[in-house]
Enzyme design. Structure first.
Site, PDB file in Angstrom:
ATOM      1  N   ALA A   6     -33.266 -71.685  -5.320  1.00 22.06           N
ATOM      2  CA  ALA A   6     -32.955 -71.636  -6.743  1.00 22.06           C
ATOM      3  C   ALA A   6     -32.077 -72.847  -7.063  1.00 22.06           C
ATOM      4  O   ALA A   6     -31.411 -73.397  -6.182  1.00 22.06           O
ATOM      5  CB  ALA A   6     -32.229 -70.339  -7.071  1.00 22.06           C
ATOM      6  N   GLU A  53     -37.766 -66.917  -0.175  1.00 23.69           N
ATOM      7  CA  GLU A  53     -38.105 -65.672  -0.887  1.00 23.69           C
ATOM      8  C   GLU A  53     -39.470 -65.767  -1.566  1.00 23.69           C
ATOM      9  O   GLU A  53     -40.222 -64.794  -1.610  1.00 23.69           O
ATOM     10  CB  GLU A  53     -36.999 -65.360  -1.908  1.00 23.69           C
ATOM     11  CG  GLU A  53     -35.690 -64.970  -1.224  1.00 23.69           C
ATOM     12  CD  GLU A  53     -34.494 -64.966  -2.164  1.00 23.69           C
ATOM     13  OE1 GLU A  53     -34.291 -65.969  -2.889  1.00 23.69           O
ATOM     14  OE2 GLU A  53     -33.759 -63.962  -2.198  1.00 23.69           O
ATOM     15  N   GLU A  79     -27.614 -68.481   1.241  1.00 19.45           N
ATOM     16  CA  GLU A  79     -26.804 -68.052   0.090  1.00 19.45           C
ATOM     17  C   GLU A  79     -25.352 -67.713   0.420  1.00 19.45           C
ATOM     18  O   GLU A  79     -24.448 -68.044  -0.350  1.00 19.45           O
ATOM     19  CB  GLU A  79     -27.462 -66.844  -0.606  1.00 19.45           C
ATOM     20  CG  GLU A  79     -28.687 -67.204  -1.440  1.00 19.45           C
ATOM     21  CD  GLU A  79     -29.970 -67.211  -0.630  1.00 19.45           C
ATOM     22  OE1 GLU A  79     -29.881 -67.136   0.615  1.00 19.45           O
ATOM     23  OE2 GLU A  79     -31.041 -67.296  -1.231  1.00 19.45           O
ATOM     24  N   GLY A 120     -34.356 -69.237  -2.499  1.00 16.45           N
ATOM     25  CA  GLY A 120     -35.480 -68.815  -3.330  1.00 16.45           C
ATOM     26  C   GLY A 120     -36.830 -69.315  -2.815  1.00 16.45           C
ATOM     27  O   GLY A 120     -37.868 -68.719  -3.112  1.00 16.45           O
TER      28      GLY A 120
HETATM   29  N1  CAA Z   1     -30.940 -76.797  -6.338  1.00 12.04           N
HETATM   30  C1  CAA Z   1     -30.815 -77.910  -7.068  1.00 12.04           C
HETATM   31  N2  CAA Z   1     -31.082 -79.146  -6.604  1.00 12.04           N
HETATM   32  C2  CAA Z   1     -31.491 -79.241  -5.328  1.00 12.04           C
HETATM   33  C3  CAA Z   1     -31.639 -78.110  -4.505  1.00 12.04           C
HETATM   34  C4  CAA Z   1     -31.352 -76.844  -5.071  1.00 12.04           C
HETATM   35  N3  CAA Z   1     -31.495 -75.703  -4.388  1.00 12.04           N
HETATM   36  N4  CAA Z   1     -32.035 -78.532  -3.278  1.00 12.04           N
HETATM   37  C5  CAA Z   1     -32.141 -79.858  -3.344  1.00 12.04           C
HETATM   38  N5  CAA Z   1     -31.806 -80.314  -4.573  1.00 12.04           N
HETATM   39  C6  CAA Z   1     -31.780 -81.686  -5.055  1.00 12.04           C
HETATM   40  C7  CAA Z   1     -30.533 -82.423  -4.573  1.00 12.04           C
HETATM   41  O1  CAA Z   1     -29.425 -82.119  -5.397  1.00 12.04           O
HETATM   42  C8  CAA Z   1     -30.985 -83.835  -4.666  1.00 12.04           C
HETATM   43  O2  CAA Z   1     -30.929 -84.248  -6.005  1.00 12.04           O
HETATM   44  P1  CAA Z   1     -30.326 -85.734  -6.376  1.00 12.04           P
HETATM   45  O3  CAA Z   1     -31.257 -86.692  -5.693  1.00 12.04           O
HETATM   46  O4  CAA Z   1     -30.419 -85.757  -7.867  1.00 12.04           O
HETATM   47  O5  CAA Z   1     -28.966 -85.757  -5.815  1.00 12.04           O
HETATM   48  C9  CAA Z   1     -32.462 -83.777  -4.285  1.00 12.04           C
HETATM   49  O6  CAA Z   1     -32.854 -82.415  -4.495  1.00 12.04           O
HETATM   50  C10 CAA Z   1     -32.715 -84.115  -2.837  1.00 12.04           C
HETATM   51  O7  CAA Z   1     -31.898 -83.281  -2.038  1.00 12.04           O
HETATM   52  P2  CAA Z   1     -30.886 -83.847  -0.941  1.00 12.04           P
HETATM   53  O8  CAA Z   1     -30.410 -85.202  -1.303  1.00 12.04           O
HETATM   54  O9  CAA Z   1     -29.843 -82.787  -0.702  1.00 12.04           O
HETATM   55  O10 CAA Z   1     -31.864 -83.957   0.314  1.00 12.04           O
HETATM   56  P3  CAA Z   1     -31.466 -83.879   1.856  1.00 12.04           P
HETATM   57  O11 CAA Z   1     -32.655 -84.344   2.607  1.00 12.04           O
HETATM   58  O12 CAA Z   1     -30.171 -84.544   2.122  1.00 12.04           O
HETATM   59  O13 CAA Z   1     -31.250 -82.317   2.122  1.00 12.04           O
HETATM   60  C11 CAA Z   1     -31.753 -79.962   1.938  1.00 12.04           C
HETATM   61  C12 CAA Z   1     -32.316 -81.396   1.976  1.00 12.04           C
HETATM   62  C13 CAA Z   1     -31.175 -79.593   3.317  1.00 12.04           C
HETATM   63  C14 CAA Z   1     -32.898 -79.022   1.601  1.00 12.04           C
HETATM   64  C15 CAA Z   1     -30.631 -79.893   0.878  1.00 12.04           C
HETATM   65  O14 CAA Z   1     -31.139 -80.421  -0.342  1.00 12.04           O
HETATM   66  C16 CAA Z   1     -30.131 -78.516   0.610  1.00 12.04           C
HETATM   67  O15 CAA Z   1     -29.373 -77.963   1.394  1.00 12.04           O
HETATM   68  N6  CAA Z   1     -30.537 -77.923  -0.558  1.00 12.04           N
HETATM   69  C17 CAA Z   1     -30.042 -76.630  -0.972  1.00 12.04           C
HETATM   70  C18 CAA Z   1     -30.663 -75.526  -0.157  1.00 12.04           C
HETATM   71  C19 CAA Z   1     -30.074 -74.211  -0.567  1.00 12.04           C
HETATM   72  O16 CAA Z   1     -28.912 -73.910  -0.333  1.00 12.04           O
HETATM   73  N7  CAA Z   1     -30.930 -73.321  -1.163  1.00 12.04           N
HETATM   74  C20 CAA Z   1     -30.537 -71.995  -1.577  1.00 12.04           C
HETATM   75  C21 CAA Z   1     -30.139 -72.004  -3.012  1.00 12.04           C
HETATM   76  S1  CAA Z   1     -29.426 -70.463  -3.501  1.00 12.04           S
HETATM   77  C22 CAA Z   1     -30.750 -69.467  -3.869  1.00 12.04           C
HETATM   78  O17 CAA Z   1     -31.889 -69.835  -3.681  1.00 12.04           O
HETATM   79  C23 CAA Z   1     -30.401 -68.122  -4.443  1.00 12.04           C
HETATM   80  C24 CAA Z   1     -31.498 -67.150  -4.554  1.00 12.04           C
HETATM   81  O18 CAA Z   1     -31.820 -66.424  -3.611  1.00 12.04           O
HETATM   82  C25 CAA Z   1     -32.180 -66.936  -5.814  1.00 12.04           C
END
Ligand code: CAA
Length: 258
Positions: free
Chosen positions: A63, A111, A131, A108
């Site tokens: 998400a 999920e 999360e 998400g």
């Molecule tokens: N939400 C918003 N933006 C996201 C995102 C997310 N979940 N995941 C990645 N992005 C964006 C980054 O902010 C980045 O944007 P910018 O270029 O504008 O900065 C772009 O995508 C590329 O991501 P990274 O630079 O972080 O890429 P990376 O290769 O260094 O890392 C990754 C990849 C490990 C997947 C890392 O992006 C990451 O950890 N993302 C978040 C993963 C996460 O925690 N997901 C769970 C969210 S909570 C949820 O989902 C709740 C639910 O159950 C409903």
């Protein structure tokens, strides 16, 4: 639709989450578009649906954290309901669904994959529910579907620790049903979808309903669900033709979904 694409190829639907600049992260617009796309799936035409993310880096990276960062308690709950309603729509879609997971399937994204009937992954796939490291619980069904898919103990270990799982482990614990090189993942998903699509569609849909609904009730009620669905297949054109072909020792005609 800006972030979701839907196309149909030979009775197989392909639904793509396409927001690559944010690794296909699910903001409310993406979720609403997913819902809209699912409404377009016509079981009269589409016999199996593949769900994928655009690009090779991520299926869906979760998400949208930016959007969630300032939500109030009530808004958080509403956002959870938005995702849950759409993922439940996907889970209860009458036709079989396959998640083709290339790259990250986190939060998400994991999920979303778990809301599909079957998961195929690339060798580069990474699954997880991060999360608790963000101060929240999984919000789109992760606590429920992961426990049902891989067992309560394993699910709790992954959910409590936020540990990421690579493709080989995902296969070993039954989170995915196949692992393939990035280049062949979609071909394998299409092959599986086509194989499903070649069977009697009414029967396949009845099998999905029987498994899904039967698992929610006790065994006595579950076998009645199966009996009713078993009965519902009789007198269909496909049942009559396929059984006649067997008895006449000839190859059956393609199924007509009637
Ligand atoms: N939400 C918003 N933006 C996201 C995102 C997310 N979940 N995941 C990645 N992005 C964006 C980054 O902010 C980045 O944007 P910018 O270029 O504008 O900065 C772009 O995508 C590329 O991501 P990274 O630079 O972080 O890429 P990376 O290769 O260094 O890392 C990754 C990849 C490990 C997947 C890392 O992006 C990451 O950890 N993302 C978040 C993963 C996460 O925690 N997901 C769970 C969210 S909570 C949820 O989902 C709740 C639910 O159950 C409903």
């Amino acid at each position: 639709m800006e972030f979701v694409q839907f196309s149909v190829k030979e009775n197989v639907g392909i639904l793509t989450v396409a927001r690559p600049a944010a690794l296909n992260a699910l903001n409310d617009q993406v979720i609403r578009e997913l819902s809209e796309a699912l409404d377009q799936v016509d079981p009269g035409v589409v016999r199996c649906l593949i769900v994928r993310g655009e690009g090779e880096k991520a299926f869906v990276a979760g998400a949208d954290i930016g959007q969630m960062s300032s939500l109030s308690k009530a808004e958080g709950q509403t956002f959870g309901k938005l995702g849950n309603d759409v993922f439940r729509k996907l889970e209860t879609l009458p036709i079989p669904t396959i998640a083709a997971v290339c790259g990250f399937a986190l939060g998400g994204g994991c999920e979303l994959a778990m809301s599909c009937d079957i998961r195929l992954a690339s060798e580069t796939a990474v699954f997880g529910q991060p999360e608790v490291g963000l101060g929240i619980t999984p919000g789109f069904g992760g606590t429920q579907r992961m426990a049902r898919l891989i067992g309560v103990g394993r699910a709790k270990e992954l959910l409590y620790t936020a540990r990421k799982v690579k493709a080989p482990e995902a296969l070993a614990i039954g989170l995915v049903q196949g692992v393939y090189p990035v280049e062949t993942l979609m071909d394998e998903a299409m092959k599986l979808a086509s194989r499903i699509a070649a069977n009697a569609p009414i029967a396949v849909r009845a099998v999905k309903k029987a498994v899904n609904e039967g698992l929610q009730v006790d065994m006595d009620r579950a076998i009645v669900i199966e009996e009713e669905l078993f009965g519902s297949c009789f007198e269909t054109v496909d049942q009559k033709n396929a059984m006649a072909a067997f008895l006449e020792k000839r190859k059956a005609d393609p199924f007509v979904n009637r």
